[in-house]
Design a protein around this motif. Structure first.
Motif, PDB file in Angstrom:
ATOM      1  N   TYR A 344      -7.171   1.350  -0.035  1.00  0.00           N
ATOM      2  CA  TYR A 344      -5.977   2.112  -0.373  1.00  0.00           C
ATOM      3  C   TYR A 344      -5.151   1.305  -1.374  1.00  0.00           C
ATOM      4  O   TYR A 344      -5.454   0.153  -1.681  1.00  0.00           O
ATOM      5  N   GLY A 345      -4.062   1.897  -1.815  1.00  0.00           N
ATOM      6  CA  GLY A 345      -3.125   1.186  -2.667  1.00  0.00           C
ATOM      7  C   GLY A 345      -2.160   0.344  -1.845  1.00  0.00           C
ATOM      8  O   GLY A 345      -2.172   0.363  -0.611  1.00  0.00           O
ATOM      9  N   VAL A 346      -1.310  -0.376  -2.545  1.00  0.00           N
ATOM     10  CA  VAL A 346      -0.299  -1.239  -1.942  1.00  0.00           C
ATOM     11  C   VAL A 346       1.071  -0.608  -2.147  1.00  0.00           C
ATOM     12  O   VAL A 346       1.369  -0.113  -3.246  1.00  0.00           O
ATOM     13  N   GLU A 347       1.893  -0.612  -1.118  1.00  0.00           N
ATOM     14  CA  GLU A 347       3.266  -0.130  -1.235  1.00  0.00           C
ATOM     15  C   GLU A 347       4.226  -1.274  -0.938  1.00  0.00           C
ATOM     16  O   GLU A 347       3.926  -2.146  -0.109  1.00  0.00           O
ATOM     17  N   ILE A 355      -0.093  -3.197   2.909  1.00  0.00           N
ATOM     18  CA  ILE A 355      -1.465  -2.950   2.460  1.00  0.00           C
ATOM     19  C   ILE A 355      -2.078  -2.011   3.491  1.00  0.00           C
ATOM     20  O   ILE A 355      -2.409  -2.418   4.604  1.00  0.00           O
ATOM     21  N   TYR A 356      -2.212  -0.752   3.134  1.00  0.00           N
ATOM     22  CA  TYR A 356      -2.633   0.244   4.118  1.00  0.00           C
ATOM     23  C   TYR A 356      -4.091   0.082   4.518  1.00  0.00           C
ATOM     24  O   TYR A 356      -4.440   0.272   5.684  1.00  0.00           O
ATOM     25  N   SER A 357      -4.943  -0.271   3.575  1.00  0.00           N
ATOM     26  CA  SER A 357      -6.348  -0.493   3.922  1.00  0.00           C
ATOM     27  C   SER A 357      -7.009  -1.410   2.913  1.00  0.00           C
ATOM     28  O   SER A 357      -7.042  -1.112   1.712  1.00  0.00           O
ATOM     29  N   LEU A 358      -7.547  -2.511   3.420  1.00  0.00           N
ATOM     30  CA  LEU A 358      -8.328  -3.419   2.590  1.00  0.00           C
ATOM     31  C   LEU A 358      -9.757  -2.927   2.424  1.00  0.00           C
ATOM     32  O   LEU A 358     -10.507  -3.455   1.601  1.00  0.00           O
ATOM     33  N   GLY A 359     -10.144  -1.922   3.230  1.00  0.00           N
ATOM     34  CA  GLY A 359     -11.533  -1.498   3.209  1.00  0.00           C
ATOM     35  C   GLY A 359     -12.420  -2.497   3.931  1.00  0.00           C
ATOM     36  O   GLY A 359     -11.952  -3.360   4.672  1.00  0.00           O
ATOM     37  N   ASN A 360     -13.710  -2.401   3.710  1.00  0.00           N
ATOM     38  CA  ASN A 360     -14.654  -3.310   4.353  1.00  0.00           C
ATOM     39  C   ASN A 360     -14.632  -4.678   3.681  1.00  0.00           C
ATOM     40  O   ASN A 360     -14.402  -4.794   2.479  1.00  0.00           O
TER      41      ASN A 360
END
Length: 438
Positions: A344-347, A355-360
């Motif tokens: 996801y993006g950063v807010e 940081i909503y999602s760093l992913g895997n």
């Protein structure tokens, strides 16, 4: 009496008075000297300041003031010849302080720059399936070799441990279940990981025996954990470390509604039951915010790990944005999110990164679209996050490496666009994405 005798008598009286006054008022001694703990000319912001006075100061004359005003504890030696100023809330950085002592001209000392700490954070790490097989066959150093020294060079390194490590238990009734072998934790140790979140929807995939085993194996490996414990009190407690005079806390929370309803009791911690803590469910949000506020009383910096949002989505719903704001308002300095398996993006909220999602980070290659993501490195002072860099990564055959050059173009542009949609400016500088903090 002759005039000559009168003069002699007056001179004698003046001598007597002078001696008496001289005995009553101490003569100036050697100039005070300032000495820092390290003997440096510049005092670190957390150092005690030791002053050798060159004379004994009586109890009634041990007043001391510091300008500009500071919160400190004065500690005198038994004979009053040495004074230690112990800061209770750190000295301000790059500041000239003046110490005023009884009947002494002001002496000064200078403080250095504010200490900074680097914190590495990666997303979901699975030690089962192909990553686990790579660790077993190729060695624990193989899976993170492509990261260079990015993890080990950070002062603290954090990841989300997605699934238990144990030789006990059996898969519970879920679509996907993971469980690595205990020795797979060697990969985290070799890479330089210091602390993990164990609050996620896979932590109890093999039942409570495997869950508890994981906590034990992490302790044996010297890796901290948060968000989970042998009871709810432990699961709500922060993992805290102190570096360069800065106390840093980590908390972690999972999302209950991504689990099957029957498993809530299995995964959730109780008063006397092992498990993890959630951010949703009856009373969970209030417990989470209270834990964050309490952690902020113990630490200078609080990082909150959130296993939240939904898979196959690439932006946070408004509910999660509101929740993130509440977490920051409660005292968090940054939020580290994961679970969607996509970046996801950063807010920025109140100037603090969400940081909503760093992913895997390291995962079995179930879905090709989940191969590219990013990890982050925070730079922080005791006052908060001062810098944030995003490093694109690629997962390939159960191993991970840094994405560089043209190969990073798609991921970099996606993160820039998704952050822009959240009101955050992200710029690319070479192979690194820089978040523009206020």
């Amino acid at each position: 009496m002759s005039s000559r005798n009168k003069v002699q008598r007056w001179i004698l009286c003046l001598l007597v008075v002078g001696v008496a006054v001289g005995l009553a008022i101490p003569w100036p001694a050697a100039a005070p000297q300032i000495v820092s703990i390290d003997g440096d000319a510049v005092v670190n912001t957390w150092d005690d300041v030791i002053i050798d006075l060159g004379q004994k100061v009586p109890l009634g004359r041990r007043q001391v003031t510091v300008t500009p005003e500071a919160v400190f504890q004065p500690k005198w030696s038994d004979d009053g010849s040495q004074l230690t100023l112990a800061p209770l809330a750190r000295w301000e950085s790059e500041t000239l302080y003046t110490v005023q002592l009884p009947r002494k001209a002001g002496l000064t000392f200078m403080t250095g720059q504010q200490p900074t700490t680097s914190v590495f954070a990666g997303g979901d790490v699975m030690l089962d399936k192909l990553p686990g097989e790579n660790i077993r066959v190729k060695g624990p150093e193989s899976v993170f070799a492509g990261m260079g020294d990015l993890i080990s060079s950070a002062d603290i390194a954090f990841v989300n441990l997605e699934g238990p490590v144990s030789t006990r238990g059996a898969p519970v009734n879920k679509r996907y279940t993971f469980c690595g072998r205990p020795e797979a934790l060697d990969a985290l140790d070799v890479a330089g990981v210091d602390v993990v979140s164990f609050a996620n929807n896979h932590a109890a995939d093999y039942g409570l025996d495997a869950f508890v085993d994981t906590l034990t194996h992490l302790q044996e490996q010297g890796i901290g954990y948060t968000g989970a414990g042998l009871n709810k009190a432990e699961a709500l407690s922060p993992w805290i470390t102190e570096l360069k005079g800065t106390r840093i806390a980590f908390l972690a929370f999972a999302q209950r509604d991504v689990l099957p309803a029957w498993s809530y009791g299995l995964f959730g911690a109780g008063v006397d039951k092992p498990g993890m803590v959630f951010h949703d469910g009856l009373g969970a949000r209030e417990e989470m915010l209270a834990a964050i506020k309490a952690a902020k009383q113990e630490a200078d910096l609080v990082f909150v790990s959130m296993h939240w949002c939904y898979e196959r989505e690439t932006k946070p719903r408004q509910f999660f944005r509101d929740l993130g704001a509440s977490i920051i308002d409660a005292g968090a300095d940054a939020i580290i999110g994961h679970h969607p398996h996509l970046p996801y993006g950063v807010e920025l909220y109140q100037g603090k990164p969400i940081i909503y999602s760093l992913g895997n980070f390291l995962f079995h290659p179930y879905v090709p679209a989940q191969r590219e993501s990013y990890v982050v490195v925070f730079e922080a002072s005791p006052e908060g996050v001062t810098g944030l860099k995003l490093h694109p990564i690629l997962m390939e055959d159960g191993m991970v490496e840094l994405l560089t050059g043209d190969a990073a173009d798609n991921l970099a542009q996606a993160v820039i666009d998704r952050s822009s949609a959240l009101g955050t400016r992200v710029e690319r500088q070479g192979d690194v994405l820089i978040v523009q903090l206020p």
